[in-house]
Scaffold this active site. Structure first.
Site: not given
Length: 321
Positions: A111-113, A143, A139
């Site tokens: 994810t870009d997060e 990741k 979260y």
């Protein structure tokens, strides 16, 4: 959500390919997402990515693993990080071990997060594959941990891996806790639409069909060991998205309700997908205004699907699976 859409993509685009789906059927898992697909090509196995014995048998009989399994809702990770560490970190480790044992290709959906966030006043700044990891929430930290594990297994053990980091997805089969389906369903039902803080947090929206095409391209033409950013070129603030949904449904903005902001809420995500376009020829095909209209139409046509989720009936069936 993304994984089930990818299964539909494979069945539609690659007639000779068979898919094994491993899903624990947690609260966000719904076998109805793939129920209409041919059973001779799609097999559902109910199980846990942390079950090493189960993985050993499944991975040995497949050519590649695409790792979609993740706890992904930021609000839930703030309330209780433990499932995120278990699934996103331990589960990734277990899958990597199985792939190492059987020398199987591994693709990790990230994810870009993991990059943290960008300032609202610097639209020139975008996340590239070389942007340092700077996760903000339990979260995104889980990741990022998984990403590092994947890269370590590639370097230490030489297993064939790729990683993709995508921006916010939307489309069919998305669980109603996420922004777009939550707002659509609430708007259709005449309920208040809760918007965090000032609503100016910006996300780059990627239609799930475009994401599936990107993963397909990476699996077929991607370079082992590489990271590919997958973005939609569709930056919108949360409040813009909500207003777009209300307008498309013919609803008024009086349904909007601003609520206390989420802890550590990232301000802006923006992906630079130049690399995957240059190396693999992938480009997002769906403009946001078109994609959101198609998504609204899908949810209007599949009220039974999301009503089943809201009522909790699907969870009772999951428990019996």
């Amino acid at each position: 959500f993304i994984g089930s859409n990818f299964v539909h993509h494979v069945v539609r685009e690659h007639p000779g390919v068979r898919v094994t789906v491993l899903d624990k059927l947690t609260y966000a898992g719904n076998p109805q997402n793939i129920a209409n697909l041919p059973s001779d090509r799609v097999k559902l196995v109910v199980g846990d990515v942390c079950d090493s014995e189960l993985l050993d048998g499944l991975v040995a009989n497949n050519d590649a693993v695409i790792h979609y399994a993740a706890e992904s809702h930021n609000d839930n990770s703030i309330q209780d990080p433990s499932p995120f560490v278990a699934t996103n970190v331990q589960g990734t480790y277990c899958l990597l071990e199985a792939c190492r044992k059987h020398d199987v290709r591994f693709h990790h959906i990230s994810t870009d997060e993991v990059y943290g966030d960008l300032p609202l006043d610097r639209p020139d700044l975008l996340f590239t594959e070389d942007t340092p990891l700077h996760a903000s929430s339990p979260y995104s930290s889980s990741k990022a941990s998984a990403d590092l594990l994947v890269q370590a297994y590639a370097r230490t053990y030489g297993i064939p891996v790729t990683i993709s980091r995508c921006s916010n997805n939307y489309g069919a089969f998305q669980f109603p806790e996420k922004l777009i389906p939550l707002m659509m369903i609430r708007a259709m039902q005449g309920e208040k639409l809760p918007v965090y803080g000032d609503g100016l947090n910006v996300r780059d929206w990627l239609h799930v069909d475009d994401h599936c095409a990107a993963i397909d391209a990476i699996m077929r033409r991607g370079t082992e060991g590489e990271v590919y950013n997958v973005g939609g070129h569709n930056e919108r603030s949360n409040i813009e998205v909500v207003r777009t949904i209300l307008k498309a449904l013919g609803k008024g903005e009086e349904q909007i309700s601003y609520v206390t902001d989420r802890k550590g809420h990232d301000r802006r995500y923006a992906i630079d997908p130049t690399k995957i376009g240059r190396e693999l020829g992938w480009q997002p095909a769906t403009k946001f205004d078109d994609g959101i209209q198609a998504t609204i139409a899908w949810y209007q046509a599949h009220e039974a699907w999301w009503s089943d989720i809201l009522s909790g009936a699907y969870e009772k069936r999951n428990a019996q699976a």
